[in-house]
Design a protein around this motif. Structure first.
Motif, mmCIF file in Angstrom:
data_model
loop_
_atom_site.group_PDB
_atom_site.id
_atom_site.type_symbol
_atom_site.label_atom_id
_atom_site.label_comp_id
_atom_site.label_asym_id
_atom_site.label_seq_id
_atom_site.Cartn_x
_atom_site.Cartn_y
_atom_site.Cartn_z
ATOM 1 N N LEU A 72 13.594 1.137 5.774
ATOM 2 C CA LEU A 72 13.240 2.309 4.978
ATOM 3 C C LEU A 72 13.178 1.973 3.485
ATOM 4 C CD1 LEU A 72 15.346 5.025 6.813
ATOM 5 C CD2 LEU A 72 12.866 4.742 6.885
ATOM 6 N N LEU A 73 14.094 1.160 3.014
ATOM 7 C CA LEU A 73 14.053 0.730 1.606
ATOM 8 C C LEU A 73 12.820 -0.131 1.344
ATOM 9 C CD1 LEU A 73 17.835 -0.062 1.021
ATOM 10 C CD2 LEU A 73 16.520 1.895 0.155
ATOM 11 N N ALA A 74 12.501 -1.025 2.283
ATOM 12 C CA ALA A 74 11.295 -1.841 2.146
ATOM 13 C C ALA A 74 10.042 -0.972 2.193
ATOM 14 C CB ALA A 74 11.251 -2.915 3.237
ATOM 15 N N LEU A 75 10.076 0.076 3.007
ATOM 16 C CA LEU A 75 8.942 1.005 3.082
ATOM 17 C C LEU A 75 8.737 1.711 1.745
ATOM 18 C CD1 LEU A 75 6.752 2.505 4.687
ATOM 19 C CD2 LEU A 75 8.522 4.115 5.394
ATOM 20 N N THR A 79 5.416 1.277 -0.429
ATOM 21 C CA THR A 79 4.597 2.416 -0.844
ATOM 22 C C THR A 79 4.296 2.341 -2.342
ATOM 23 O OG1 THR A 79 5.560 3.776 0.902
ATOM 24 C CG2 THR A 79 4.489 4.933 -0.913
ATOM 25 N N PHE A 80 5.305 2.015 -3.125
ATOM 26 C CA PHE A 80 5.105 1.880 -4.565
ATOM 27 C C PHE A 80 4.162 0.724 -4.886
ATOM 28 C CE2 PHE A 80 6.334 -0.018 -8.633
ATOM 29 C CZ PHE A 80 6.044 1.037 -9.482
ATOM 30 N N ALA A 85 -1.199 -1.573 -6.154
ATOM 31 C CA ALA A 85 -2.250 -2.526 -5.801
ATOM 32 C C ALA A 85 -3.603 -1.856 -5.623
ATOM 33 C CB ALA A 85 -1.872 -3.273 -4.522
ATOM 34 N N MET A 86 -3.630 -0.702 -4.962
ATOM 35 C CA MET A 86 -4.916 -0.113 -4.601
ATOM 36 C C MET A 86 -5.051 1.358 -4.951
ATOM 37 S SD MET A 86 -5.431 -1.904 -0.937
ATOM 38 C CE MET A 86 -7.161 -2.285 -0.940
ATOM 39 N N GLY A 87 -4.152 1.902 -5.713
ATOM 40 C CA GLY A 87 -4.228 3.313 -6.060
ATOM 41 C C GLY A 87 -5.159 3.553 -7.231
ATOM 42 N N SER A 88 -5.651 4.734 -7.337
ATOM 43 C CA SER A 88 -6.481 5.176 -8.467
ATOM 44 C C SER A 88 -7.715 4.304 -8.696
ATOM 45 C CB SER A 88 -5.637 5.231 -9.743
ATOM 46 O OG SER A 88 -4.530 6.064 -9.561
#
Length: 119
Positions: A72-75, A79-80, A85-88
């Motif tokens: 869960l911490l790695a998830l 996500t961040f 890397a590929m947001g916006s």
């Protein structure tokens, strides 16, 4: 439920890997809103099946299932970094590589059921 979760997970990994590689080759569709919606749908279903497995298998990441807490911490970190890397509609290669490493860690933790991967 476990098999559905695994198929969704591999689909999510494949989509992220393919989108990152094809972006490097100049494919314009990898940042298309329809593709991003598909990715969101897969990740949403992956979350729902993961939470369902958590309940159905009586997993407790805080008391006895430390591997799940590590996942869960790695998830959260994935996500961040994936958003970086590929947001916006932009692509950042270092964040993409960090995301791939976090994906590999999550898969390994899921298989080994150990936060330290048996080391």
């Amino acid at each position: 439920m476990g098999q559905i979760h695994a198929v969704l997970a591999w689909s999510s990994v494949a989509m992220f890997l393919v989108r990152g590689l094809l972006f490097q080759f100049g494919a314009p569709w990898v940042m298309d809103e329809r593709v991003r919606t598909l990715v969101f749908g897969i990740d949403f279903l992956l979350t729902i099946t993961g939470l369902s497995l958590w309940v159905l298998l009586y997993l407790n990441p805080f008391l006895r299932d430390g591997w799940l807490l590590a996942k869960l911490l790695a998830l959260a970190a994935y996500t961040f970094s994936a958003h970086m890397a590929m947001g916006s509609n932009r692509f950042h290669l270092p964040a993409y590589f960090v995301s791939l490493l976090l994906l590999a860690y999550m898969v390994a933790v899921s298989v080994k059921r150990s936060p330290w991967l048996g080391l």
